[in-house]
Scaffold this active site. Structure first.
Site, PDB file in Angstrom:
ATOM      1  N   ARG A 192      32.200 -48.719 -45.368  1.00 24.52           N
ATOM      2  CA  ARG A 192      33.523 -47.989 -44.927  1.00 24.52           C
ATOM      3  C   ARG A 192      33.325 -46.627 -45.700  1.00 24.52           C
ATOM      4  NH1 ARG A 192      36.386 -50.510 -41.110  1.00 24.52           N
ATOM      5  NH2 ARG A 192      37.690 -48.812 -41.021  1.00 24.52           N
ATOM      6  N   CYS A 200      39.558 -40.354 -35.048  1.00 24.18           N
ATOM      7  CA  CYS A 200      38.930 -41.444 -35.435  1.00 24.18           C
ATOM      8  C   CYS A 200      38.581 -42.573 -34.213  1.00 24.18           C
ATOM      9  CB  CYS A 200      39.929 -42.155 -36.370  1.00 24.18           C
ATOM     10  SG  CYS A 200      39.139 -43.391 -37.612  1.00 24.18           S
ATOM     11  N   HIS A 227      42.751 -38.456 -40.648  1.00 21.85           N
ATOM     12  CA  HIS A 227      44.034 -38.625 -40.101  1.00 21.85           C
ATOM     13  C   HIS A 227      44.968 -38.235 -41.426  1.00 21.85           C
ATOM     14  CE1 HIS A 227      42.953 -42.580 -42.071  1.00 21.85           C
ATOM     15  NE2 HIS A 227      43.904 -42.362 -42.931  1.00 21.85           N
TER      16      HIS A 227
END
Ligand SMILES: [Zn+2]
Lengths: 260, 471
Positions: free
Chosen positions: A129, A95, A195
Site C-alpha cells: 500500500r 481514490c 483524500h
C-alpha cells in the site's frame, strides 16, 4: 435571484471510505456561505436521479465489495455520464471513484473490473500500500498551487499517452509511485488519490471547482472571498510538519500489518 | 526442557523490565520481545499454565474498559489476575505483562486476561488456547495501518476458527460485523441491549458494515443504538440480530450515569455512554464463562466505574474537568453525546495528534458528527495537538458559533482554558484527546494539583490505576 448550484453526491452509502462526505460538505457550505442556493442530491445504485441535472458530481472511494457494486451501476450510467460532462458538469472522483472512471482495474488475481473510461487510464493492483501525507503542485487556469492531502491505496494507476496528470507530486507516491504524476484531468473531469478530505485544506481548489461548475449556470464573476484563516494555518502547519516528517513518513508502508 | 526455557525467558524479561523502569523508561514492549526471542513457545507455556482461565478481548472500541472491569470483578472474587492493563495489546505487550506479573507459585483461582489487537488474535490463539474470546465491536479505525475494515473482521474470524473445543465466544450480537466474525459450530453467547425505547429510527452517523458479509445484501434495521449497532436483519440470507442471552434491559438516566438491569440484577454506571453498557455486558459474559460467582457479580454491578483514563473526572484549580480518549469516529460520536448531556460545560479542548499511535491520517475527524456541537452553549472550543488547525477547520464547517482558539501544546490549551475568567461562566472543562496526549495530560493534571473526582466519595474504584503513557 440568488445563484443556484446542484451538487450530486454519487454513491454516498457505498463510497465513503476516507471521509469522502467531507468534500461534499465543504463545497456545499462554501457555496451557501456566499448566499447561493445549494441542492445536494444523494445518488445511489439504481436511483433514477439524472446526472445531467447536476453542476458538480462528487464520488469517493470504498472497500472492494462496495466498489464492485458501484462498478456495475456506473456501467449502466455510462452514456448519461458522458452527456452530463458534455453539457458542462464538473466531476471530482477520489481514490476508488477515480479508478472507476478509468478503463479498468486489474485485481491481484488478474481479473479486470471494467471502469467507464471517462479518463484514459488503467489501474493495476499492487502488493504494497502507498500510504501517507502528500504535497503536490496543481495547475489551475495557469496558476499553480500546492495541494495537501493523504493517500492510502494499493492500486497503481497509469495514464495513457496524451492524458495529463492533474498534479505533480512533491512528497508522497501519487498515481503509481514511479512517475511523480498524481491524479488525472480531462476537460471537466478530475480524479485523484488524495483524500484528507481533499478540499478541507485546499480551499483554493474547492473554490476553483465550484467556479468551474457555476460556468454551467452562466456565472462568470469572481467568488467573494471567505475567511479561510484556519485553512491557511493548517496548510502552513502541514508544510512545516512534512519537512520534519520527511524520511520517517509511514514506517508501515508495504507491510499492511500492524505494529506498535 | 520447555519449562526451563520458559522460566529463563520470564526471569530475563523481568530483570530487563526492572532495569528499564529503574531508568525511568516504560517497559511494556521490550521485555516481551526478549522473552519471545528466548522462548518461541512462550505463549504455549502460558496457555498450559492458565488452561481454562485465559480470556482474550478484541474488537475496535471498549477493549481496555472491558479488560479493567473483568479484572476488577475477578479480583473481588479472590482471583489473582495477570493482564496487560497498560493497553499494550500486540504479542510483545502480552508477553511483557506475563513477564512482569507471573507468579511461579500456582494459586487455586488465577486467570490471564488480555486485550488483544484485532490482527494479533489469530497469531496467539492456538498457543494460548483461551477459554473465552470477547468480541466488542468493529468500527473504522486507523486505516493507515489496519487497512480496510472487512479485512480486520476477517482476521478476527480466522482467529476464532482456531479456538479450542472447550472455548466460548462472547460476542456483541447487536453489531452485525462482530456477529459475522463468529464461525459456525462455535460455542457462542451473544450480548446486547434489549430495550426498544433506546432504538433510534435512523442513523445520521457514518455507518460501517452496511452490507451483509455473507450475501452482500444491504442490511435492514428495526432501529439503531449507535453507529451500525442495533436490531438488524439481512433480507438476503435471513441472518438476523440474535436475541441477546446476556441482555441489558430497562435503561434509564440516573444523574450523570445510567441505570439498567442485567440478568435480573440492578446495575448502575457512572457515565451516560451507551457504549459502556456494552462493555459491562462483555465483561459480565466473560466473568460468567469463567465461573465467577453470581454472588460477586450482582453486587459489583450496583456501582460500575469505567474511568481509568477512558473517561475520568478531575478538579483542576477549582474547575471541574473531564478527560476522555477519542480515537475513531464511532468513539468520538459517543463522547460528543456524553458532552452534550453534561451540564455546565464552558470550555471544550479537542486535541488531535497524528503520531503513529494516533493514526497518521487525520481525515477521520470528517466522519465525526461534529454538527452535534451546533447550538450547544459552551463558550469556547480550544484546538490543540500536532494537527490542531485541522481540527479547527472541522469545527468551522460544523458551524459552531462560539469562540474558537488554536494552541499547539495540549497542556497550554488546558491551562489557558482553566485560567479563563472571561465570559458568563467558568464551568466544566471537557477534554477530548487522541491517544498520545492522553496519559501525558493526565499526569500533568495530577502534577498540577488536580484531584480525581469520584463523584460520590466512594472508595471502591477498580484497583487498576493507569498513569504511565505507553505506546
Ligand atoms: Zn445476508
Amino acid at each position: 435571484m440568488a445563484t443556484a448550484v446542484t451538487i450530486g453526491h454519487l454513491y454516498p452509502d457505498l463510497l465513503d471510505l476516507y471521509s469522502d462526505r467531507g468534500n461534499v460538505m465543504i463545497l456545499e457550505k462554501r457555496a451557501r456561505w456566499r448566499g447561493m442556493d445549494v441542492e445536494v442530491r444523494r445518488i445511489g445504485v439504481g436511483d433514477g436521479a439524472e446526472l445531467a441535472g447536476c453542476d458538480l458530481l462528487v464520488m469517493g472511494g470504498g472497500m472492494d465489495r462496495e466498489q464492485n457494486l458501484v462498478a456495475r451501476d456506473l456501467l449502466d450510467r455510462r452514456r448519461e455520464f458522458e452527456r452530463a460532462v458534455d453539457e458542462g458538469t464538473v466531476v471530482l472522483a477520489i481514490c476508488g471513484g477515480y479508478q472507476l472512471l478509468g478503463e479498468y482495474f486489474e485485481t491481484g488475481r488478474g481479473e479486470k473490473i471494467p471502469g467507464i473510461g471517462l479518463l484514459d487510464l488503467y489501474t493495476v493492483a499492487g502488493e504494497s500500500r502507498m500510504v501517507g501525507n502528500v504535497a503536490a503542485v496543481c495547475r489551475m487556469d495557469g496558476r499553480e498551487e500546492t495541494i495537501f492531502g493523504y493517500e492510502n491505496h494499493s492500486g497503481r494507476t497509469f495514464l495513457r499517452p496524451g492524458t495529463e496528470p492533474w498534479m505533480r507530486v512533491v512528497q508522497g507516491f501519487g498515481n503509481n509511485g514511479e512517475d511523480r504524476g498524481e491524479g488525472a484531468r480531462k476537460g471537466r473531469v478530475f480524479g485523484t488519490y488524495l483524500h484528507g478530505p481533499l478540499l478541507a485544506k485546499n480551499p483554493g481548489l474547492a473554490d476553483w471547482l465550484l467556479r468551474l461548475a457555476l460556468e454551467r449556470r452562466g456565472f462568470t464573476g469572481e467568488l467573494p472571498p471567505l475567511n479561510d484563516r484556519w485553512e491557511e494555518a493548517a496548510r502552513k502547519n502541514l508544510e512545516q510538519r512534512l519537512i520534519r516528517l520527511k524520511g520517517m513518513e509511514s514506517p508501515h508502508v508495504g507491510s499492511g500489518s500492524t505494529g506498535e | 526442557m520447555d519449562r526451563w526455557r520458559f522460566r529463563v525467558a520470564v526471569w530475563t524479561g523481568r530483570i530487563l523490565s526492572r532495569l528499564l523502569r529503574g531508568l525511568g523508561r516504560k517497559a511494556t514492549t521490550l521485555p516481551g520481545v526478549v522473552a519471545l526471542r528466548l522462548d518461541p513457545r512462550f505463549f504455549s507455556s502460558v496457555g498450559r499454565r492458565f488452561r481454562g482461565r485465559v480470556v482474550l478481548i478484541t474488537g475496535t472500541n471498549g477493549k481496555t474498559t472491558t479488560n479493567n472491569l473483568l479484572s476488577e470483578w475477578l479480583g473481588r472474587d479472590g482471583w489473582s489476575v495477570i493482564s496487560n492493563r497498560l493497553g499494550a495489546n500486540l504479542a510483545q505487550g502480552l508477553a511483557s505483562a506475563v513477564v512482569e506479573q507471573l507468579s511461579f507459585r500456582r494459586r487455586p483461582k488465577e486467570a490471564a486476561v488480555f486485550e488483544v489487537d484485532e490482527a494479533t488474535v489469530a497469531k496467539v490463539v492456538e498457543e494460548l488456547k483461551p477459554k473465552v474470546v470477547v468480541v466488542t465491536n468493529f468500527f473504522r479505525d486507523q486505516m493507515d495501518r489496519y487497512g480496510e475494515l472487512d479485512r480486520v473482521v476477517e482476521l478476527v474470524a480466522e482467529g476464532l476458527k482456531k479456538l479450542p473445543e472447550d472455548g466460548i465466544c462472547v460476542v456483541n450480537g447487536d453489531d452485525p460485523l462482530a456477529h459475522s466474525a463468529v464461525p459456525e459450530n462455535c460455542a457462542v453467547r451473544f450480548f446486547g441491549v434489549d430495550d426498544p425505547s433506546r432504538l433510534q429510527p435512523s442513523c445520521r452517523e457514518v455507518r460501517d458494515g452496511k452490507f451483509c458479509r455473507f450475501c452482500g445484501h444491504a442490511l435492514a434495521y428495526e432501529g439503531f443504538f449507535y453507529g451500525q449497532i442495533g436490531v438488524w436483519s439481512c433480507p438476503g440470507c435471513n441472518r438476523s440480530r440474535p436475541r441477546p442471552s446476556i441482555a441489558a434491559r430497562r435503561l434509564t438516566e440516573a444523574g450523570e450515569g445510567l441505570d439498567f438491569e442485567v440478568e435480573g440484577w440492578k446495575a448502575r454506571l457512572d457515565s451516560p455512554g451507551l457504549y459502556n453498557v456494552y462493555n459491562v455486558l462483555a465483561a459480565y459474559g466473560a466473568a460468567e464463562a469463567l465461573g465467577v460467582s453470581r454472588d460477586v457479580l450482582g453486587p459489583a454491578l450496583r456501582r460500575i466505574r469505567t474511568g481509568l483514563g477512558r473517561v475520568e473526572r478531575f478538579t483542576l484549580g477549582g474547575r471541574p474537568l473531564t478527560l476522555a480518549l477519542v480515537k475513531n469516529p464511532a468513539g468520538f460520536n459517543e463522547q460528543l453525546k456524553v458532552l452534550r448531556s453534561t451540564p455546565g460545560v464552558s470550555d471544550v479542548v479537542l486535541v488531535l495528534n497524528d503520531l503513529y499511535a494516533d493514526g497518521t491520517d487525520v481525515s477521520w475527524i470528517w466522519d465525526v458528527e461534529m454538527e452535534q456541537l451546533a447550538g450547544v452553549p459552551f463558550e469556547r472550543i480550544w484546538c490543540a495537538g500536532t494537527r490542531a488547525e485541522d481540527m479547527a477547520v472541522r469545527v468551522r464547517y460544523a458551524e459552531w458559533s462560539g469562540e474558537l482558539r488554536v494552541i499547539r501544546e495540549p497542556r497550554d490549551a488546558v491551562e489557558f482554558a482553566a485560567a479563563e475568567k472571561g465570559g458568563a461562566t467558568a464551568g466544566r472543562i471537557f477534554v477530548l484527546t487522541t491517544y498520545t496526549s492522553l496519559y501525558p495530560l493526565r499526569d500533568w493534571i495530577l502534577e498540577r494539583g488536580g484531584v480525581e473526582d469520584r463523584g460520590d466519595g466512594g472508595d471502591d474504584r477498580p484497583f487498576v490505576s493507569r498513569s504511565t503513557g505507553s505506546v
